[in-house]
Design a protein around this motif. Structure first.
Motif, PDB file in Angstrom:
ATOM      1  N   GLU A  14      16.944  34.264  -1.441  1.00 57.29           N
ATOM      2  CA  GLU A  14      15.547  34.332  -1.045  1.00 57.29           C
ATOM      3  C   GLU A  14      15.348  33.512   0.215  1.00 57.29           C
ATOM      4  O   GLU A  14      15.967  32.468   0.391  1.00 57.29           O
ATOM      5  CB  GLU A  14      14.648  33.770  -2.145  1.00 57.29           C
ATOM      6  CG  GLU A  14      14.543  34.655  -3.341  1.00 57.29           C
ATOM      7  CD  GLU A  14      13.420  34.218  -4.249  1.00 57.29           C
ATOM      8  OE1 GLU A  14      12.388  33.747  -3.745  1.00 57.29           O
ATOM      9  OE2 GLU A  14      13.595  34.354  -5.458  1.00 57.29           O
ATOM     10  N   ARG A  16       2.990  43.650   3.888  1.00 55.46           N
ATOM     11  CA  ARG A  16       2.871  43.009   2.569  1.00 55.46           C
ATOM     12  C   ARG A  16       2.620  44.094   1.526  1.00 55.46           C
ATOM     13  O   ARG A  16       1.692  44.881   1.651  1.00 55.46           O
ATOM     14  CB  ARG A  16       1.741  42.005   2.591  1.00 55.46           C
ATOM     15  CG  ARG A  16       1.743  41.049   1.449  1.00 55.46           C
ATOM     16  CD  ARG A  16       0.641  40.018   1.645  1.00 55.46           C
ATOM     17  NE  ARG A  16       0.807  38.930   0.709  1.00 55.46           N
ATOM     18  CZ  ARG A  16       0.652  37.661   1.022  1.00 55.46           C
ATOM     19  NH1 ARG A  16       0.328  37.325   2.251  1.00 55.46           N
ATOM     20  NH2 ARG A  16       0.814  36.746   0.115  1.00 55.46           N
ATOM     21  N   TYR A  41       3.019  43.506  -2.290  1.00 55.34           N
ATOM     22  CA  TYR A  41       2.492  43.078  -3.573  1.00 55.34           C
ATOM     23  C   TYR A  41       2.622  41.564  -3.699  1.00 55.34           C
ATOM     24  O   TYR A  41       3.613  40.987  -3.252  1.00 55.34           O
ATOM     25  CB  TYR A  41       3.269  43.763  -4.708  1.00 55.34           C
ATOM     26  CG  TYR A  41       2.645  43.576  -6.061  1.00 55.34           C
ATOM     27  CD1 TYR A  41       1.570  44.368  -6.457  1.00 55.34           C
ATOM     28  CD2 TYR A  41       3.120  42.619  -6.933  1.00 55.34           C
ATOM     29  CE1 TYR A  41       0.986  44.197  -7.701  1.00 55.34           C
ATOM     30  CE2 TYR A  41       2.551  42.437  -8.180  1.00 55.34           C
ATOM     31  CZ  TYR A  41       1.481  43.233  -8.553  1.00 55.34           C
ATOM     32  OH  TYR A  41       0.902  43.058  -9.780  1.00 55.34           O
ATOM     33  N   ASP A  42       1.640  40.933  -4.311  1.00 55.93           N
ATOM     34  CA  ASP A  42       1.679  39.490  -4.529  1.00 55.93           C
ATOM     35  C   ASP A  42       2.219  39.192  -5.928  1.00 55.93           C
ATOM     36  O   ASP A  42       1.489  39.244  -6.915  1.00 55.93           O
ATOM     37  CB  ASP A  42       0.289  38.881  -4.382  1.00 55.93           C
ATOM     38  CG  ASP A  42      -0.185  38.872  -2.949  1.00 55.93           C
ATOM     39  OD1 ASP A  42       0.660  38.747  -2.049  1.00 55.93           O
ATOM     40  OD2 ASP A  42      -1.400  38.995  -2.716  1.00 55.93           O
ATOM     41  N   TYR A  43       3.512  38.890  -5.998  1.00 57.67           N
ATOM     42  CA  TYR A  43       4.121  38.493  -7.269  1.00 57.67           C
ATOM     43  C   TYR A  43       3.826  37.026  -7.525  1.00 57.67           C
ATOM     44  O   TYR A  43       3.421  36.292  -6.627  1.00 57.67           O
ATOM     45  CB  TYR A  43       5.634  38.723  -7.236  1.00 57.67           C
ATOM     46  CG  TYR A  43       6.007  40.178  -7.292  1.00 57.67           C
ATOM     47  CD1 TYR A  43       6.004  40.863  -8.494  1.00 57.67           C
ATOM     48  CD2 TYR A  43       6.352  40.880  -6.146  1.00 57.67           C
ATOM     49  CE1 TYR A  43       6.338  42.205  -8.564  1.00 57.67           C
ATOM     50  CE2 TYR A  43       6.692  42.222  -6.203  1.00 57.67           C
ATOM     51  CZ  TYR A  43       6.682  42.871  -7.406  1.00 57.67           C
ATOM     52  OH  TYR A  43       7.000  44.189  -7.469  1.00 57.67           O
ATOM     53  N   TRP A  44       4.092  36.561  -8.728  1.00 57.32           N
ATOM     54  CA  TRP A  44       3.807  35.171  -9.091  1.00 57.32           C
ATOM     55  C   TRP A  44       4.637  34.194  -8.264  1.00 57.32           C
ATOM     56  O   TRP A  44       4.197  33.107  -7.936  1.00 57.32           O
ATOM     57  CB  TRP A  44       4.049  34.936 -10.585  1.00 57.32           C
ATOM     58  CG  TRP A  44       5.497  35.026 -10.968  1.00 57.32           C
ATOM     59  CD1 TRP A  44       6.165  36.148 -11.336  1.00 57.32           C
ATOM     60  CD2 TRP A  44       6.453  33.979 -10.980  1.00 57.32           C
ATOM     61  NE1 TRP A  44       7.486  35.874 -11.585  1.00 57.32           N
ATOM     62  CE2 TRP A  44       7.701  34.525 -11.379  1.00 57.32           C
ATOM     63  CE3 TRP A  44       6.402  32.608 -10.698  1.00 57.32           C
ATOM     64  CZ2 TRP A  44       8.849  33.776 -11.506  1.00 57.32           C
ATOM     65  CZ3 TRP A  44       7.554  31.864 -10.821  1.00 57.32           C
ATOM     66  CH2 TRP A  44       8.759  32.446 -11.222  1.00 57.32           C
ATOM     67  N   ARG A  45       5.852  34.573  -7.919  1.00 55.60           N
ATOM     68  CA  ARG A  45       6.765  33.666  -7.218  1.00 55.60           C
ATOM     69  C   ARG A  45       6.549  33.689  -5.709  1.00 55.60           C
ATOM     70  O   ARG A  45       6.518  32.661  -5.055  1.00 55.60           O
ATOM     71  CB  ARG A  45       8.209  34.079  -7.560  1.00 55.60           C
ATOM     72  CG  ARG A  45       9.292  33.374  -6.802  1.00 55.60           C
ATOM     73  CD  ARG A  45       9.605  32.038  -7.422  1.00 55.60           C
ATOM     74  NE  ARG A  45      10.831  31.456  -6.964  1.00 55.60           N
ATOM     75  CZ  ARG A  45      10.943  30.749  -5.857  1.00 55.60           C
ATOM     76  NH1 ARG A  45       9.937  30.599  -5.077  1.00 55.60           N
ATOM     77  NH2 ARG A  45      12.099  30.211  -5.540  1.00 55.60           N
ATOM     78  N   PRO A  86       5.158  36.775  -2.360  1.00 59.41           N
ATOM     79  CA  PRO A  86       4.781  38.158  -2.082  1.00 59.41           C
ATOM     80  C   PRO A  86       5.988  39.013  -1.704  1.00 59.41           C
ATOM     81  O   PRO A  86       6.972  38.499  -1.177  1.00 59.41           O
ATOM     82  CB  PRO A  86       3.803  38.039  -0.901  1.00 59.41           C
ATOM     83  CG  PRO A  86       4.025  36.697  -0.323  1.00 59.41           C
ATOM     84  CD  PRO A  86       4.622  35.836  -1.380  1.00 59.41           C
ATOM     85  N   ALA A  87       5.890  40.295  -1.985  1.00 54.16           N
ATOM     86  CA  ALA A  87       6.930  41.254  -1.607  1.00 54.16           C
ATOM     87  C   ALA A  87       6.527  41.895  -0.279  1.00 54.16           C
ATOM     88  O   ALA A  87       5.350  42.189  -0.063  1.00 54.16           O
ATOM     89  CB  ALA A  87       7.080  42.319  -2.670  1.00 54.16           C
TER      90      ALA A  87
END
Length: 55
Positions: A18, A40, A42-46, A48-49
């Motif tokens: 990462e 951008r 998607y906003d993942y918890w860890r 964003p993708a």
């Protein structure tokens, strides 16, 4: 889960990598590509993708 599994391997046999999107763009430039603007997705918890294309 991929983040956890990446921590379990040695640096030599890293399973997961990462880094910030700007670093991916820099890596592409160093490899001779011209990266486009990151999109951008998607906003993942860890983190964003993003979608990053290069030519």
């Amino acid at each position: 889960m991929p983040v956890l599994l990446g921590l379990l391997g040695s640096e030599e046999h890293q399973r997961h990598h990462e880094q910030p999107i700007a670093r991916w763009a820099e890596d592409l430039e160093r490899a001779g590509f011209t990266p486009g603007e990151p999109r951008r997705l998607y906003d993942y918890w860890r983190a964003p993708a993003y979608l990053l294309t290069a030519s």
